[in-house]
Design a protein around this motif. Structure first.
Motif, PDB file in Angstrom:
ATOM      1  N   UNK A  80      12.225 -33.965 -37.918  1.00 22.47           N
ATOM      2  CA  UNK A  80      12.280 -32.743 -38.715  1.00 22.47           C
ATOM      3  C   UNK A  80      13.156 -31.710 -38.027  1.00 22.47           C
ATOM      4  N   UNK A  81      13.856 -30.930 -38.827  1.00 25.43           N
ATOM      5  CA  UNK A  81      14.559 -29.760 -38.310  1.00 25.43           C
ATOM      6  C   UNK A  81      13.586 -28.598 -38.436  1.00 25.43           C
ATOM      7  N   UNK A  82      13.484 -27.816 -37.384  1.00 26.27           N
ATOM      8  CA  UNK A  82      12.483 -26.752 -37.346  1.00 26.27           C
ATOM      9  C   UNK A  82      13.176 -25.417 -37.125  1.00 26.27           C
ATOM     10  N   UNK A  83      12.853 -24.463 -37.966  1.00 24.52           N
ATOM     11  CA  UNK A  83      13.275 -23.079 -37.792  1.00 24.52           C
ATOM     12  C   UNK A  83      12.014 -22.243 -37.690  1.00 24.52           C
ATOM     13  N   UNK A  84      11.955 -21.372 -36.695  1.00 23.73           N
ATOM     14  CA  UNK A  84      10.785 -20.503 -36.587  1.00 23.73           C
ATOM     15  C   UNK A  84      11.181 -19.167 -35.977  1.00 23.73           C
ATOM     16  N   UNK A  85      10.354 -18.178 -36.269  1.00 23.24           N
ATOM     17  CA  UNK A  85      10.558 -16.830 -35.724  1.00 23.24           C
ATOM     18  C   UNK A  85       9.250 -16.338 -35.152  1.00 23.24           C
ATOM     19  N   UNK A  86       9.389 -15.600 -34.055  1.00 18.20           N
ATOM     20  CA  UNK A  86       8.242 -14.906 -33.481  1.00 18.20           C
ATOM     21  C   UNK A  86       8.308 -13.448 -33.903  1.00 18.20           C
ATOM     22  N   UNK A  87       7.177 -12.793 -33.842  1.00 11.67           N
ATOM     23  CA  UNK A  87       7.141 -11.373 -34.165  1.00 11.67           C
ATOM     24  C   UNK A  87       8.025 -10.573 -33.230  1.00 11.67           C
ATOM     25  N   UNK A  88       8.570  -9.462 -33.726  1.00 13.43           N
ATOM     26  CA  UNK A  88       9.492  -8.657 -32.922  1.00 13.43           C
ATOM     27  C   UNK A  88       8.808  -7.965 -31.747  1.00 13.43           C
ATOM     28  N   UNK A  89       7.566  -7.559 -31.950  1.00 15.38           N
ATOM     29  CA  UNK A  89       6.881  -6.816 -30.899  1.00 15.38           C
ATOM     30  C   UNK A  89       5.912  -7.683 -30.079  1.00 15.38           C
ATOM     31  N   UNK A  90       5.790  -8.975 -30.447  1.00 16.25           N
ATOM     32  CA  UNK A  90       4.920  -9.866 -29.685  1.00 16.25           C
ATOM     33  C   UNK A  90       5.479 -11.290 -29.756  1.00 16.25           C
ATOM     34  N   UNK A  91       4.829 -12.176 -29.103  1.00 16.29           N
ATOM     35  CA  UNK A  91       5.294 -13.563 -29.084  1.00 16.29           C
ATOM     36  C   UNK A  91       4.461 -14.431 -30.030  1.00 16.29           C
ATOM     37  N   UNK A  92       4.020 -13.865 -31.136  1.00 16.37           N
ATOM     38  CA  UNK A  92       3.199 -14.575 -32.110  1.00 16.37           C
ATOM     39  C   UNK A  92       4.102 -15.167 -33.184  1.00 16.37           C
ATOM     40  N   UNK A  93       3.876 -16.416 -33.515  1.00 14.15           N
ATOM     41  CA  UNK A  93       4.661 -17.085 -34.543  1.00 14.15           C
ATOM     42  C   UNK A  93       4.471 -16.367 -35.876  1.00 14.15           C
ATOM     43  N   UNK A  94       5.578 -15.973 -36.494  1.00 15.38           N
ATOM     44  CA  UNK A  94       5.470 -15.266 -37.774  1.00 15.38           C
ATOM     45  C   UNK A  94       5.939 -16.124 -38.941  1.00 15.38           C
ATOM     46  N   UNK A  95       6.952 -16.961 -38.738  1.00 13.44           N
ATOM     47  CA  UNK A  95       7.481 -17.811 -39.814  1.00 13.44           C
ATOM     48  C   UNK A  95       7.850 -19.167 -39.233  1.00 13.44           C
ATOM     49  N   UNK A  96       7.677 -20.211 -40.060  1.00  7.55           N
ATOM     50  CA  UNK A  96       8.111 -21.537 -39.653  1.00  7.55           C
ATOM     51  C   UNK A  96       8.557 -22.306 -40.889  1.00  7.55           C
ATOM     52  N   UNK A  97       9.678 -23.017 -40.753  1.00 11.05           N
ATOM     53  CA  UNK A  97      10.201 -23.863 -41.833  1.00 11.05           C
ATOM     54  C   UNK A  97      10.463 -25.235 -41.231  1.00 11.05           C
TER      55      UNK A  97
END
Length: 109
Positions: A80-97
């Protein structure tokens, strides 16, 4: 239904000409749990032993990784190809595709 004239079936003896299969692995009837096994499973479920065993097996598989780390590892392992983002002010996963390589190839066509 068409009947072929090239084939004929003659039954000389209607009995089996081989021993009945003793090893019935994979057969639905043989794979069913016995009444005793069902009762034991129900007892394990009520005492939460099944849940505890499954949780231990998962922890062993994950080898200290948390759930998100395990999802990312399995995704990469399975193509799988994975794209993800963490929150700007913390290291919490906010989005994943997640997208499988076959799906990407189909999209590109």
């Amino acid at each position: 239904m068409a009947i072929s004239e090239n084939w004929q079936l003659f039954v000389h003896n209607g009995r089996h000409n081989h021993k009945i299969d003793v090893y019935s692995h994979g057969h639905a009837q043989a794979a069913r749990l016995t009444e005793k096994q069902l009762q034991q499973t129900e007892q394990f479920r009520k005492s939460h032993k099944i849940y505890n065993i499954v949780a231990k097996i998962k922890r062993d598989w994950m080898q200290g990784r948390n759930t998100v780390e395990e999802v990312l590892r399995l995704s990469a392992e399975r193509g799988y190809t994975v794209f993800y983002r963490n929150g700007e002010d913390n290291n919490v996963l906010s989005d994943i595709v997640l997208a499988h390589s076959t799906s990407i190839a189909m999209l590109r066509t």
